[in-house]
Design a protein around this motif. Structure first.
Motif, PDB file in Angstrom:
ATOM      1  N   MET A   1       0.823  -1.206   0.000  1.00 51.16           N
ATOM      2  CA  MET A   1       0.000   0.000   0.000  1.00 51.16           C
ATOM      3  C   MET A   1       0.858   1.258   0.000  1.00 51.16           C
ATOM      4  O   MET A   1       0.484   2.258  -0.610  1.00 51.16           O
ATOM      5  N   LEU A   2       2.005   1.223   0.665  1.00 51.56           N
ATOM      6  CA  LEU A   2       2.915   2.372   0.630  1.00 51.56           C
ATOM      7  C   LEU A   2       3.415   2.610  -0.788  1.00 51.56           C
ATOM      8  O   LEU A   2       3.464   3.752  -1.261  1.00 51.56           O
ATOM      9  N   VAL A   3       3.743   1.548  -1.494  1.00 54.36           N
ATOM     10  CA  VAL A   3       4.184   1.668  -2.888  1.00 54.36           C
ATOM     11  C   VAL A   3       3.064   2.247  -3.757  1.00 54.36           C
ATOM     12  O   VAL A   3       3.301   3.125  -4.589  1.00 54.36           O
ATOM     13  N   VAL A   4       1.832   1.771  -3.550  1.00 55.08           N
ATOM     14  CA  VAL A   4       0.689   2.278  -4.301  1.00 55.08           C
ATOM     15  C   VAL A   4       0.482   3.764  -4.007  1.00 55.08           C
ATOM     16  O   VAL A   4       0.255   4.566  -4.924  1.00 55.08           O
ATOM     17  N   GLN A   5       0.576   4.151  -2.749  1.00 55.31           N
ATOM     18  CA  GLN A   5       0.353   5.546  -2.375  1.00 55.31           C
ATOM     19  C   GLN A   5       1.432   6.449  -2.943  1.00 55.31           C
ATOM     20  O   GLN A   5       1.142   7.558  -3.410  1.00 55.31           O
ATOM     21  N   VAL A   6       2.667   6.005  -2.938  1.00 55.66           N
ATOM     22  CA  VAL A   6       3.754   6.800  -3.527  1.00 55.66           C
ATOM     23  C   VAL A   6       3.567   6.894  -5.037  1.00 55.66           C
ATOM     24  O   VAL A   6       3.760   7.960  -5.636  1.00 55.66           O
TER      25      VAL A   6
END
Length: 95
Positions: free
Chosen positions: A85-90
């Motif tokens: 999810m952090l990768v998606v948000q970035v």
């Protein structure tokens, strides 16, 4: 033991914030759905503002514990979900 409980707590908060992030992203694409203003504001703040910061905090604590070679006692799905999810948000930040 204290570091594990902090990481486990942050991981659980990140999961909740990430689910709200997915819900708020869904609401951005579904414009016909009418929800009360207070609920929409809560979802927007928790999902779009809190989730990236909690994910970043989780990733930093996880990285520090990895560098210190401490044992990480979290289910793998929690770690993968939060980092994913952090990768998606970035990625969505730069789109």
């Amino acid at each position: 033991m204290q570091h594990r409980s902090i990481l486990a707590f942050i991981s659980k908060v990140a999961i909740i914030a990430n689910l709200v992030y997915l819900l708020s992203t869904l609401f951005l694409f579904i414009t016909w759905m009418k929800i009360p203003r207070d609920i929409a504001q809560f979802i927007a703040v928790m999902g779009l503002e809190l989730a990236p910061f909690v994910n970043l905090l989780f990733a930093l604590i996880l990285f520090v514990q990895f560098l210190q070679k401490k044992e990480i006692n979290l289910p793998q799905w929690q770690t993968f979900f939060n980092i994913g999810m952090l990768v998606v948000q970035v990625a969505l930040l730069f789109i």
